[in-house]
Design an enzyme around this catalytic site. Structure first.
Site, PDB file in Angstrom:
ATOM      1  N   ARG A  94       0.846  -1.200   0.000  1.00  0.00           N
ATOM      2  CA  ARG A  94       0.000   0.000   0.000  1.00  0.00           C
ATOM      3  C   ARG A  94       0.881   1.250   0.000  1.00  0.00           C
ATOM      4  O   ARG A  94       0.587   2.252  -0.638  1.00  0.00           O
ATOM      5  CB  ARG A  94      -0.966   0.032   1.192  1.00  0.00           C
ATOM      6  CG  ARG A  94      -1.839   1.280   1.152  1.00  0.00           C
ATOM      7  CD  ARG A  94      -2.947   1.413   2.200  1.00  0.00           C
ATOM      8  NE  ARG A  94      -3.023   0.428   3.215  1.00  0.00           N
ATOM      9  CZ  ARG A  94      -2.325   0.458   4.357  1.00  0.00           C
ATOM     10  NH1 ARG A  94      -1.499   1.463   4.620  1.00  0.00           N
ATOM     11  NH2 ARG A  94      -2.445  -0.500   5.230  1.00  0.00           N
TER      12      ARG A  94
ATOM     13  N   TYR B 160     -16.494  18.721 -13.635  1.00  0.00           N
ATOM     14  CA  TYR B 160     -16.843  17.316 -13.820  1.00  0.00           C
ATOM     15  C   TYR B 160     -17.911  16.920 -12.786  1.00  0.00           C
ATOM     16  O   TYR B 160     -17.756  17.217 -11.591  1.00  0.00           O
ATOM     17  CB  TYR B 160     -15.578  16.462 -13.640  1.00  0.00           C
ATOM     18  CG  TYR B 160     -15.834  14.991 -13.703  1.00  0.00           C
ATOM     19  CD1 TYR B 160     -16.192  14.383 -14.902  1.00  0.00           C
ATOM     20  CD2 TYR B 160     -15.748  14.194 -12.568  1.00  0.00           C
ATOM     21  CE1 TYR B 160     -16.444  13.022 -14.968  1.00  0.00           C
ATOM     22  CE2 TYR B 160     -15.987  12.833 -12.619  1.00  0.00           C
ATOM     23  CZ  TYR B 160     -16.350  12.255 -13.818  1.00  0.00           C
ATOM     24  OH  TYR B 160     -16.603  10.913 -13.873  1.00  0.00           O
TER      25      TYR B 160
ATOM     26  N   ASP C 179      -7.343  20.192 -13.069  1.00  0.00           N
ATOM     27  CA  ASP C 179      -7.703  18.882 -13.600  1.00  0.00           C
ATOM     28  C   ASP C 179      -7.357  18.911 -15.087  1.00  0.00           C
ATOM     29  O   ASP C 179      -8.014  19.559 -15.887  1.00  0.00           O
ATOM     30  CB  ASP C 179      -9.200  18.636 -13.367  1.00  0.00           C
ATOM     31  CG  ASP C 179      -9.669  17.275 -13.874  1.00  0.00           C
ATOM     32  OD1 ASP C 179      -9.014  16.725 -14.786  1.00  0.00           O
ATOM     33  OD2 ASP C 179     -10.693  16.778 -13.372  1.00  0.00           O
TER      34      ASP C 179
ATOM     35  N   LYS D 103      -8.785   8.259 -19.042  1.00  0.00           N
ATOM     36  CA  LYS D 103      -9.083   8.876 -20.333  1.00  0.00           C
ATOM     37  C   LYS D 103      -7.843   8.843 -21.243  1.00  0.00           C
ATOM     38  O   LYS D 103      -7.423   7.780 -21.631  1.00  0.00           O
ATOM     39  CB  LYS D 103      -9.606  10.303 -20.107  1.00  0.00           C
ATOM     40  CG  LYS D 103     -10.611  10.431 -18.941  1.00  0.00           C
ATOM     41  CD  LYS D 103     -11.919   9.711 -19.180  1.00  0.00           C
ATOM     42  CE  LYS D 103     -12.787   9.560 -17.932  1.00  0.00           C
ATOM     43  NZ  LYS D 103     -13.072  10.759 -17.190  1.00  0.00           N
TER      44      LYS D 103
HETATM   45  C1  LIG Z   1     -13.547  11.075 -15.801  1.00  0.00           C
HETATM   46  C2  LIG Z   1     -13.122  12.326 -15.161  1.00  0.00           C
HETATM   47  C3  LIG Z   1     -12.822  12.398 -13.790  1.00  0.00           C
HETATM   48  C4  LIG Z   1     -13.014  11.205 -12.861  1.00  0.00           C
HETATM   49  O1  LIG Z   1     -12.136  10.186 -13.134  1.00  0.00           O
HETATM   50  P1  LIG Z   1     -12.430   8.630 -12.843  1.00  0.00           P
HETATM   51  O2  LIG Z   1     -11.202   7.972 -13.313  1.00  0.00           O
HETATM   52  O3  LIG Z   1     -13.667   8.274 -13.623  1.00  0.00           O
HETATM   53  O4  LIG Z   1     -12.677   8.498 -11.378  1.00  0.00           O
HETATM   54  C5  LIG Z   1     -12.369  13.599 -13.279  1.00  0.00           C
HETATM   55  N1  LIG Z   1     -12.229  14.683 -14.063  1.00  0.00           N
HETATM   56  C6  LIG Z   1     -12.522  14.659 -15.374  1.00  0.00           C
HETATM   57  C7  LIG Z   1     -12.356  15.899 -16.172  1.00  0.00           C
HETATM   58  C8  LIG Z   1     -12.986  13.494 -15.970  1.00  0.00           C
HETATM   59  O5  LIG Z   1     -13.295  13.489 -17.279  1.00  0.00           O
END
Ligand SMILES: *Cc1c(COP(=O)(O)O)cnc(C)c1O
Length: 393
Positions: free
Chosen positions: A45, A97, A169, A194
């Site tokens: 961990r 988001y 982000d 993504k």
């Molecule tokens: C998908 C997404 C998230 C969340 O990520 P997960 O991997 O689904 O938990 C956060 N910010 C943005 C801009 C996203 O597209």
């Protein structure tokens, strides 16, 4: 050396065996010579060599000091909020988001962390919304799904003057298009689900910090709370990152062609793409990069949910699904999918009209993608003509 070459060679060759691919250390614990005497690893961990390699690669790629790999993008966001104290405030971009909005509102409000939202693409809004309690500014740029762009450099200066942290982000842009730490941000997060993963085959989150001190605090939080990324998924993200530059360039080159096609299409009302001169924040986007990413949104002249639903169910190459950034093209209808939980009036006010459709342009040949969209427009029009004539009868 170009950044693509640097990236590929930042992925280390295994010093033990010479393996050119990063080894997957599928272990929970490590044997010690004497109590507390170990090779730098005691429990998985806290530390895992495969995860550690991913963390070094992403720190370098985002020009930070520390990288930390989490079980999901939301787990990464959650860890950052835990830097705050009860009574602190976050100032966040208004079309944030949906999952971050849910986390802030339904989980952290009850612990006394309050979030103010504003359209951060206008600097004046940031200046007027900041309060003495603001300890964290939260940006997404471009935003989802209207792709508004905020000026990271200008907002970083405001954050500094008000003694608060700036977190970006960077999921939609990826480090190929912008590196927020180089523009003054303190923390960058990614949903590596993504573009970084890139193949729609895993869930992962990454945090990168400007300073080691902040990195240590967040590593402490991760170890205390436990939302680590598994070794195999760490390896998959590394494998995705190997082709990141190539993919993001191709996603962007295809997306601008799709955006131009849509802008000239008689059934389309508005197109949202930062690479188009018609985009309100085009000049700032152009300053950052010559590529503008793989996401394109548009609205229909027939601004109804029905028309949009007909469109998104008639495409073949564009698969109807949530998420983005993978090799296969995806189409979504935010009003009924990612933005369904937002009240209709609030959603429309944020520019997400009933017919808004979002595309994640994949790596198929762009001519095939445009033909797929054209066919869907024709089918959508044919259905609306026949229902209109029925109504007339
Ligand atoms: C998908 C997404 C998230 C969340 O990520 P997960 O991997 O689904 O938990 C956060 N910010 C943005 C801009 C996203 O597209």
């Amino acid at each position: 050396m170009s950044t693509a070459t640097q990236l590929i060679h930042s992925i280390p060759v295994d010093p033990l065996t010479g393996a050119i691919s990063v080894p997957i250390y599928q272990t929970s614990t490590y044997v010690q010579e004497a109590p507390g005497v170990n090779k730098g690893y005691d429990y998985a961990r806290s530390n895992n060599p495969t995860r550690g390699t991913l963390e070094q690669i992403i720190a370098q790629l985002e020009k930070g000091t520390t990288g930390i790999a989490f079980a999901s993008g939301l787990a990464a966001i959650d860890a950052i909020v835990k830097l705050l104290q009860s009574g602190d405030e976050i100032l966040a971009v208004d079309d944030i988001y949906g999952g971050a909005f849910r986390l802030f509102t339904t989980i952290y409000e009850k612990f006394g962390i309050h979030v103010n939202y504003t359209d951060t693409s206008n600097i004046e809004n940031v200046l007027s919304s900041i309060t003495p309690k603001t300890k964290l500014i939260w940006l997404e740029t471009p935003t989802n799904p209207t792709l508004k762009i905020s000026d990271i450099e200008a907002i970083a200066a405001i954050a500094k003057a008000h003694n608060c942290l700036l977190c970006v982000d960077n999921t939609f842009a990826s480090p190929v298009l912008q590196q927020p730490i180089a523009l003054g941000a303190d923390i960058v997060i990614h949903s590596a689900t993504k573009y970084l993963g890139g193949h729609s085959d895993l869930i992962a989150g990454l945090v990168i910090t400007k300073t080691q001190e902040l990195g240590d605090k967040l590593k402490y939080i991760q170890n205390a709370c436990g939302a680590i990324l598994a070794p195999f998924d760490s390896w998959l993200v590394i494998r995705g990152i190997e082709t990141l530059h190539l993919r993001v360039k191709q996603h962007s080159n295809s997306a601008i062609e799709v955006a131009r096609f849509l802008e000239n299409h008689p059934a389309v009302d508005k197109v949202f793409y930062p690479g188009l001169p018609s985009h309100p924040n085009h000049s700032i986007a152009k300053k950052r990069s010559k590529y503008f990413g793989g996401i394109v949104s548009f609205t229909l002249k027939d601004d109804t949910e029905e028309a949009a639903i007909r469109f998104v169910t008639q495409t073949h190459l564009f698969k109807l699904a949530e998420s983005l950034g993978g090799i296969k093209s995806l189409v979504s209808h935010p009003a009924n999918m990612t933005h369904k939980s937002i009240p209709a009036e609030k959603r429309r006010a944020a520019g997400v009209s009933d017919s808004l459709i979002r595309l994640s342009v994949g790596l198929e040949d762009v001519e095939d993608l445009i033909a797929d969209l054209e066919l869907s427009f024709e089918k959508t029009a044919a259905v609306s003509v026949s229902t209109e004539s029925l109504a007339f009868l």
